[in-house]
Motif scaffolding. Structure first.
Motif, PDB file in Angstrom:
ATOM      1  N   ASN B 219       0.280  12.219  57.805  1.00 49.64           N
ATOM      2  CA  ASN B 219       1.137  11.400  57.970  1.00 49.64           C
ATOM      3  C   ASN B 219       0.461  10.197  58.450  1.00 49.64           C
ATOM      4  O   ASN B 219       0.855   9.963  59.964  1.00 49.64           O
ATOM      5  N   PRO B 220       0.496   8.373  58.216  1.00 46.43           N
ATOM      6  CA  PRO B 220      -0.510   7.324  58.669  1.00 46.43           C
ATOM      7  C   PRO B 220       0.463   7.266  60.238  1.00 46.43           C
ATOM      8  O   PRO B 220      -0.188   6.397  60.966  1.00 46.43           O
ATOM      9  N   ILE B 221       1.753   7.477  59.913  1.00 47.10           N
ATOM     10  CA  ILE B 221       2.931   7.200  60.727  1.00 47.10           C
ATOM     11  C   ILE B 221       2.993   8.120  61.767  1.00 47.10           C
ATOM     12  O   ILE B 221       2.094   7.380  63.015  1.00 47.10           O
ATOM     13  N   ASN B 222       2.372   9.322  61.594  1.00 45.51           N
ATOM     14  CA  ASN B 222       2.115  10.180  62.297  1.00 45.51           C
ATOM     15  C   ASN B 222       0.835   9.841  63.075  1.00 45.51           C
ATOM     16  O   ASN B 222       0.668  10.171  64.564  1.00 45.51           O
ATOM     17  N   VAL B 223       0.084   9.683  62.595  1.00 43.62           N
ATOM     18  CA  VAL B 223      -1.482   9.770  63.101  1.00 43.62           C
ATOM     19  C   VAL B 223      -1.876   8.203  64.076  1.00 43.62           C
ATOM     20  O   VAL B 223      -1.803   8.329  64.504  1.00 43.62           O
ATOM     21  N   LEU B 224      -0.882   7.046  63.362  1.00 43.83           N
ATOM     22  CA  LEU B 224      -1.158   6.163  64.410  1.00 43.83           C
ATOM     23  C   LEU B 224      -0.319   6.286  65.869  1.00 43.83           C
ATOM     24  O   LEU B 224      -0.215   5.929  66.634  1.00 43.83           O
ATOM     25  N   CYS B 225       0.972   7.121  65.685  1.00 45.04           N
ATOM     26  CA  CYS B 225       1.673   7.441  66.794  1.00 45.04           C
ATOM     27  C   CYS B 225       0.854   7.840  67.935  1.00 45.04           C
ATOM     28  O   CYS B 225       0.817   7.341  68.891  1.00 45.04           O
ATOM     29  N   ASP B 226       0.019   9.211  66.912  1.00 41.80           N
ATOM     30  CA  ASP B 226      -1.205  10.130  68.090  1.00 41.80           C
ATOM     31  C   ASP B 226      -1.892   9.045  68.059  1.00 41.80           C
ATOM     32  O   ASP B 226      -2.259   9.093  70.283  1.00 41.80           O
ATOM     33  N   MET B 227      -2.483   8.280  67.547  1.00 40.93           N
ATOM     34  CA  MET B 227      -4.176   7.357  68.287  1.00 40.93           C
ATOM     35  C   MET B 227      -3.414   6.728  68.727  1.00 40.93           C
ATOM     36  O   MET B 227      -3.876   6.475  70.533  1.00 40.93           O
ATOM     37  N   ILE B 228      -2.021   5.349  68.932  1.00 41.56           N
ATOM     38  CA  ILE B 228      -1.470   4.610  70.484  1.00 41.56           C
ATOM     39  C   ILE B 228      -1.227   5.382  71.842  1.00 41.56           C
ATOM     40  O   ILE B 228      -1.412   4.692  73.064  1.00 41.56           O
ATOM     41  N   ALA B 229      -0.506   6.375  71.016  1.00 37.19           N
ATOM     42  CA  ALA B 229      -0.196   7.347  71.983  1.00 37.19           C
ATOM     43  C   ALA B 229      -1.857   8.100  73.763  1.00 37.19           C
ATOM     44  O   ALA B 229      -1.419   7.792  74.252  1.00 37.19           O
ATOM     45  N   SER B 230      -2.626   8.216  72.335  1.00 37.18           N
ATOM     46  CA  SER B 230      -4.103   8.638  73.135  1.00 37.18           C
ATOM     47  C   SER B 230      -4.663   7.717  73.834  1.00 37.18           C
ATOM     48  O   SER B 230      -5.461   7.110  74.367  1.00 37.18           O
ATOM     49  N   LEU B 231      -4.848   6.275  74.222  1.00 41.51           N
ATOM     50  CA  LEU B 231      -4.863   5.152  74.631  1.00 41.51           C
ATOM     51  C   LEU B 231      -4.364   4.748  76.196  1.00 41.51           C
ATOM     52  O   LEU B 231      -4.991   4.458  76.574  1.00 41.51           O
ATOM     53  N   LYS B 232      -3.039   6.119  76.360  1.00 39.50           N
ATOM     54  CA  LYS B 232      -3.378   5.652  77.795  1.00 39.50           C
ATOM     55  C   LYS B 232      -3.094   6.656  77.769  1.00 39.50           C
ATOM     56  O   LYS B 232      -3.163   8.147  77.642  1.00 39.50           O
ATOM     57  N   ASP B 233      -3.741   7.290  79.800  1.00 38.29           N
ATOM     58  CA  ASP B 233      -3.685   8.254  80.371  1.00 38.29           C
ATOM     59  C   ASP B 233      -2.328   9.044  80.749  1.00 38.29           C
ATOM     60  O   ASP B 233      -1.628   8.518  81.078  1.00 38.29           O
ATOM     61  N   GLU B 234      -2.356  10.264  81.731  1.00 40.07           N
ATOM     62  CA  GLU B 234      -1.513  10.776  82.454  1.00 40.07           C
ATOM     63  C   GLU B 234      -1.046   9.768  83.516  1.00 40.07           C
ATOM     64  O   GLU B 234       0.585   9.468  84.061  1.00 40.07           O
ATOM     65  N   ASN B 235      -1.931   8.715  84.074  1.00 41.16           N
ATOM     66  CA  ASN B 235      -1.740   7.994  85.273  1.00 41.16           C
ATOM     67  C   ASN B 235      -1.851   5.877  84.970  1.00 41.16           C
ATOM     68  O   ASN B 235      -1.610   5.370  85.411  1.00 41.16           O
ATOM     69  N   GLY B 236      -1.404   6.020  83.231  1.00 40.45           N
ATOM     70  CA  GLY B 236      -0.958   4.830  83.101  1.00 40.45           C
ATOM     71  C   GLY B 236      -2.414   4.328  83.114  1.00 40.45           C
ATOM     72  O   GLY B 236      -2.003   2.623  82.013  1.00 40.45           O
ATOM     73  N   GLN B 237      -3.353   4.433  83.209  1.00 39.90           N
ATOM     74  CA  GLN B 237      -4.473   4.357  82.367  1.00 39.90           C
ATOM     75  C   GLN B 237      -5.143   3.803  81.642  1.00 39.90           C
ATOM     76  O   GLN B 237      -4.456   5.229  80.435  1.00 39.90           O
ATOM     77  N   ILE B 238      -5.738   2.807  80.831  1.00 39.10           N
ATOM     78  CA  ILE B 238      -6.815   2.545  79.695  1.00 39.10           C
ATOM     79  C   ILE B 238      -7.874   3.494  79.351  1.00 39.10           C
ATOM     80  O   ILE B 238      -8.435   3.516  80.114  1.00 39.10           O
ATOM     81  N   ALA B 239      -7.192   4.172  78.357  1.00 36.38           N
ATOM     82  CA  ALA B 239      -8.653   5.578  77.791  1.00 36.38           C
ATOM     83  C   ALA B 239      -9.331   4.759  77.433  1.00 36.38           C
ATOM     84  O   ALA B 239      -9.549   5.575  76.246  1.00 36.38           O
ATOM     85  N   ILE B 240      -9.293   3.923  76.669  1.00 41.69           N
ATOM     86  CA  ILE B 240     -10.715   2.431  75.990  1.00 41.69           C
ATOM     87  C   ILE B 240     -12.424   3.066  76.742  1.00 41.69           C
ATOM     88  O   ILE B 240     -12.499   2.766  77.937  1.00 41.69           O
ATOM     89  N   PRO B 241     -12.715   3.777  76.480  1.00 41.19           N
ATOM     90  CA  PRO B 241     -14.519   3.637  77.359  1.00 41.19           C
ATOM     91  C   PRO B 241     -14.710   2.535  77.614  1.00 41.19           C
ATOM     92  O   PRO B 241     -14.495   1.793  77.000  1.00 41.19           O
TER      93      PRO B 241
END
Lengths: 453, 453
Positions: B219-241
């Motif tokens: 489901n593209p909505i679920n996938v989009l949510c997964d992808m957005i959620a993964s953009l920040k780590d548990e310290n609130g830092q942005i997880a983009i290399p």
């Protein structure tokens, strides 16, 4: 019989197209009057088909159309169920031809409701007309067509409870499901239940400038995404505590039986235009869509979704989330589990509101009953092939309600195809399926009357 | 001077309200003509203020209004920058009074653009009028008011490059930022940059029935949510290399200096109606919103978002995502890093499209310059208090562009408040701030002329 069906072929179709032109969208109050117009139309056609009586029964929502013909109290009674309401048609711009201006293209009827469920329940009205006009009805028939199936049949329960005697019957016959293909007829032996909720996540009390506040205030959209993402684990399993507690695992024998249904994964992927399927680890695509529960976000919205760019940190974000359930999951319990879990995982930076929309119990029908036998033979007689028993992924909550309230089992004799694009733009129904259905139904009545003697 | 300001107080306000009635929303082409009307209005007022000339300069987008008055080539030249376009006003239903029908309530002007930026740049036009009408201008003045700031100033770069000589000046004066409070004036010494992208996740080639396909198809909505959620780590830092590679960390001394700005966390939370703030671990709220980069979803949409329930597994889901940047992050590089990462993390079950909207470089202005001194003194003279240097969280991409193209530094002499609800429903601007600004600006010209001698 065959002659009668041939002679009136075109009229049967014209009548259906007329019904399809009425935008009976039950979810949107803007269509309230159209929903009633559709009910009136169905009532007229029931009388025209030769029923003794047909009326609109008011409910707290949209009316239920009920009609009956009792040929002989001693004979078995078939209760036909269907729904004249349809799903919303948007996004309209994705329709090749307008959803409420039915069009015939390459032997298919394109319109919202063409298959779900106008095209399917109308086959019954025409089959009844044909039986009455030719050899006569071999069974008594009662017909109940509701107008709220697409919004959870909220008021049908009350209607059924208040009219138990009137609805008394030996079997319920429903055409609101699909067959494997026109070459491989099938009969559904089960349906998934449904729990549908709407969630709203609120952060700041107003939309904020993402430059002035961004980084210092929790963004409800980001939070909603985090929460939704956390609802499934890496194996595609739903991470709501207790969610699987009541799921009945199928025996290897049953799984082997289901696996017999022909399925071409490459064709499936090609049809959907996807490179890979996805789902719960350890189950086949057919199992994931029938005997296993799911969680899907059906809609999500928040912030600025207009043209161009707006640097806003919104106050709210919302989503519509539905879960398909399997025996013996209970929709009310699952909704409660969801609400408790979703509230529990909300960070202190936001507040969460969970609003239940509607639900339905999963259902399984026995394959060793006279009713199932009558339906199975009807397919053999009309299609020249024994139908394959399958488990459906969709939900017809009412089926479980009928069993509870009336103590009657339902036969799911659907004639649609998964490719009919139900609930989607360009929904369609094959002319072949429409006519073949009208041809198959009378056999069921004959077989059933004979088997019940 | 003071007399003049008092005498014409009401007219100044009426003229601003007139400007605020023009819905110059640059992001939405439906308002194209209104945007031009606003430009024409600004041009008239520039001439009325006593400039030698004022014209509309066409661009590939909305026009730039430019006017000037050269009193003496030997004197220093001040280039005033502002923007007459405004953010979209929706959601309209959250406005207490219509966004384009300015209303005065409790000493505040309520309207879209009241503060950002119509109310603020209009102070300059009135200050210029007052100087011309009384003691005369102590410096030459050039005024450039654009109409695309809220959509990334896409065409101003070309305009500036093509008119370097015309725009030649010694300092750029901009009022498009805020002060700490009316009791605590401040001067911004830096701004965050911006990278704004739109993402689209596509799953199946059509909307599907969530019962028939749910559980078996991503489901593209679920996938989009997964992808957005993964953009920040548990310290609130942005997880983009590579995202933080060029971030300049402030010295402890600088952080201590910034920490001097008065800030009441409880008041902050009360104003926003939130129980807790959130953000990058290890930084204060002020730091999170000024010297640290962010990632916010500004909008998200997909599936059925209408009334009621629709059990659809949608074909697409989209989001608008913006990242605020700090020195020395480059918006083009960050957009590139985001696009590469977002595409890389997309599962094989979907396809992803990333469309860059607009960006802007972060900016820092020196506090030891004549220009900053002239502005700082102006506040002391008009407010009786030395302004506190602060780092702003917003972005005015053009500031960095001016430095690159014209080699001129900008002074960010804003008079707004964070509570003015920029980009939000019920945006407002205090009458006190409007009049105090008009009073402060002439001091800057005097001080600057004196200091440059």
């Amino acid at each position: 019989m065959t002659d009668y069906l041939d002679t009136h072929k075109q009229r049967f179709l014209d009548e259906l197209l007329e019904l399809l032109r009425i935008p009976s969208v039950s979810a949107d109050s803007a269509f309230k009057d159209d929903v009633r117009r559709a009910a009136e139309y169905v009532k007229e056609k029931l009388l025209a088909a030769g029923l003794d009586k047909a009326e609109l029964y008011e409910t707290a929502g949209h009316p239920v159309v009920y009609g009956e013909k009792i040929v002989d109290p001693a004979k078995p009674t078939v209760l036909v169920y269907g729904h004249y309401d349809v799903q919303p048609a948007d996004p309209y711009d994705l329709w090749q031809t307008p959803p409420f201006e039915p069009t015939i293209r390459n032997e298919r009827i394109y319109a919202r409701g063409a298959c779900d469920d106008k095209g399917q329940f109308y086959m019954h009205i025409k089959a009844i007309e044909a039986m009455v006009a030719t050899d006569g009805l071999p069974c008594n028939v009662k017909v109940m067509i509701e107008g709220e199936e697409e919004v959870g049949s909220d008021h049908l329960g009350t209607f059924v409870a208040q009219n138990r005697d009137m609805l008394k019957a030996d079997v319920i016959l429903i055409s609101d499901t699909s067959i494997i293909s026109n070459e491989t007829p099938s009969l559904e032996t089960g349906l998934r239940g449904l729990s549908y909720v709407e969630v709203e996540v609120t952060g700041p009390n107003r939309d904020l400038h993402s430059g002035v506040y961004g980084g210092g205030v929790a963004n409800p959209i980001n939070v909603l995404c985090d929460m939704i993402a956390s609802l499934k684990d890496e194996n595609g399993q739903i991470a709501i505590p207790g969610f699987y507690d009541k799921v009945v695992d199928l025996s290897d024998a049953d799984r082997a039986e289901l696996a017999k249904a022909p399925f071409d994964l490459d064709e499936y992927k090609r049809d959907l235009g996807i490179a890979e399927v996805a789902g719960e680890v350890g189950y086949s695509t057919n199992e994931r869509t029938s005997i296993r529960p799911t969680l899907d976000v059906n809609g999500i919205w928040g912030g600025y979704i207009g043209q161009g760019a707006k640097t806003v940190l919104p106050s709210k974000a919302s989503a519509k989330i539905s879960m398909r359930l399997v025996p013996d999951q209970n929709p009310d319990e699952i909704t409660e589990l969801f609400a408790r879990h979703f509230t529990a995982i909300a960070p202190p930076t936001v507040t969460v509101k969970v609003t239940p929309h509607h639900g339905g119990l999963p259902y399984v029908t026995p394959t060793d009953s006279v009713e199932f036998e009558a339906a199975s033979r009807a397919f053999e007689q009309a299609w020249g092939k024994k139908p394959i028993p399958t488990r459906g992924g969709g939900s017809i909550p009412i089926v479980a309600l009928f069993e509870r309230e009336l103590g009657i089992k339902s036969i799911l004799m659907g004639f649609g195809l998964d490719s009919d694009a139900l609930h989607s733009p360009n929904e369609s129904y094959g002319l072949f399926n429409f006519y073949k259905g009208i041809e198959t139904i009378p056999y069921f009545y004959k077989n059933y009357a004979a088997l019940k003697q």
